[in-house]
Motif scaffolding. Structure first.
Motif, PDB file in Angstrom:
ATOM      1  N   PRO A  20      38.009  49.668   5.345  1.00 35.07           N
ATOM      2  CA  PRO A  20      37.121  50.812   5.087  1.00 35.07           C
ATOM      3  C   PRO A  20      36.759  50.997   3.619  1.00 35.07           C
ATOM      4  O   PRO A  20      35.621  51.356   3.305  1.00 35.07           O
ATOM      5  N   ALA A  21      37.697  50.755   2.723  1.00 38.34           N
ATOM      6  CA  ALA A  21      37.451  50.992   1.300  1.00 38.34           C
ATOM      7  C   ALA A  21      36.276  50.172   0.769  1.00 38.34           C
ATOM      8  O   ALA A  21      35.561  50.617  -0.135  1.00 38.34           O
ATOM      9  N   TYR A  23      33.505  49.437   2.358  1.00 37.91           N
ATOM     10  CA  TYR A  23      32.263  50.110   2.745  1.00 37.91           C
ATOM     11  C   TYR A  23      32.047  51.385   1.934  1.00 37.91           C
ATOM     12  O   TYR A  23      30.916  51.710   1.580  1.00 37.91           O
ATOM     13  N   LYS A  24      33.119  52.072   1.629  1.00 41.05           N
ATOM     14  CA  LYS A  24      33.002  53.263   0.787  1.00 41.05           C
ATOM     15  C   LYS A  24      32.522  52.864  -0.607  1.00 41.05           C
ATOM     16  O   LYS A  24      31.627  53.502  -1.179  1.00 41.05           O
ATOM     17  N   GLY A  27      28.901  51.968  -0.444  1.00 39.78           N
ATOM     18  CA  GLY A  27      28.101  53.177  -0.322  1.00 39.78           C
ATOM     19  C   GLY A  27      27.844  53.804  -1.680  1.00 39.78           C
ATOM     20  O   GLY A  27      26.706  54.136  -2.026  1.00 39.78           O
ATOM     21  N   LYS A  28      28.896  53.935  -2.471  1.00 34.25           N
ATOM     22  CA  LYS A  28      28.754  54.504  -3.817  1.00 34.25           C
ATOM     23  C   LYS A  28      27.880  53.611  -4.691  1.00 34.25           C
ATOM     24  O   LYS A  28      27.014  54.086  -5.425  1.00 34.25           O
ATOM     25  N   ASN A  42      26.377  51.640   4.760  1.00 27.64           N
ATOM     26  CA  ASN A  42      27.769  51.365   4.409  1.00 27.64           C
ATOM     27  C   ASN A  42      28.650  52.583   4.596  1.00 27.64           C
ATOM     28  O   ASN A  42      29.786  52.463   5.063  1.00 27.64           O
ATOM     29  N   TYR A  43      28.140  53.766   4.276  1.00 30.31           N
ATOM     30  CA  TYR A  43      28.922  54.980   4.522  1.00 30.31           C
ATOM     31  C   TYR A  43      29.162  55.175   6.026  1.00 30.31           C
ATOM     32  O   TYR A  43      30.252  55.579   6.439  1.00 30.31           O
ATOM     33  N   TYR A  46      31.886  52.901   7.019  1.00 30.46           N
ATOM     34  CA  TYR A  46      33.149  53.454   6.513  1.00 30.46           C
ATOM     35  C   TYR A  46      33.681  54.508   7.486  1.00 30.46           C
ATOM     36  O   TYR A  46      34.866  54.490   7.840  1.00 30.46           O
ATOM     37  N   ASP A  55      38.380  62.200   3.133  1.00 34.06           N
ATOM     38  CA  ASP A  55      37.058  62.462   2.569  1.00 34.06           C
ATOM     39  C   ASP A  55      35.920  62.298   3.572  1.00 34.06           C
ATOM     40  O   ASP A  55      34.753  62.357   3.204  1.00 34.06           O
ATOM     41  N   VAL A  59      31.843  62.478   2.926  1.00 37.44           N
ATOM     42  CA  VAL A  59      31.004  61.290   3.129  1.00 37.44           C
ATOM     43  C   VAL A  59      29.896  61.607   4.141  1.00 37.44           C
ATOM     44  O   VAL A  59      28.750  61.244   3.933  1.00 37.44           O
TER      45      VAL A  59
END
Length: 64
Positions: A20-21, A23-24, A27-28, A42-43, A46, A55, A59
């Motif tokens: 998951p990290a 994709y987070k 996203g950023k 991507n979010y 995630y 979070d 998100v």
């Protein structure tokens, strides 16, 4: 600099597609690069992989 980071994130996604990290991070990264559609994709991934992340509500609020 941001484009390079996004590229490295894409490499990490290929190596660990269930993390998951990654994709987070992407996203950023894409949000900072002005690529909202890629950021949202991507979010969403995630959230699929980590629906109960602390979070997750934040998100979700960023997805357009």
């Amino acid at each position: 600099e941001v484009a390079d980071a996004c590229g490295r994130g894409e490499e990490a996604k290929k190596m660990s597609p269930r993390l998951p990290a990654v994709y987070k991070f992407l996203g950023k990264c894409y949000m900072r690069a002005g690529r909202a559609r890629d950021a949202n994709d991507n979010y969403k991934q995630y959230l699929e992989l980590a629906p109960t992340a602390p979070d997750a509500p934040f998100v979700k609020s960023m997805i357009k």
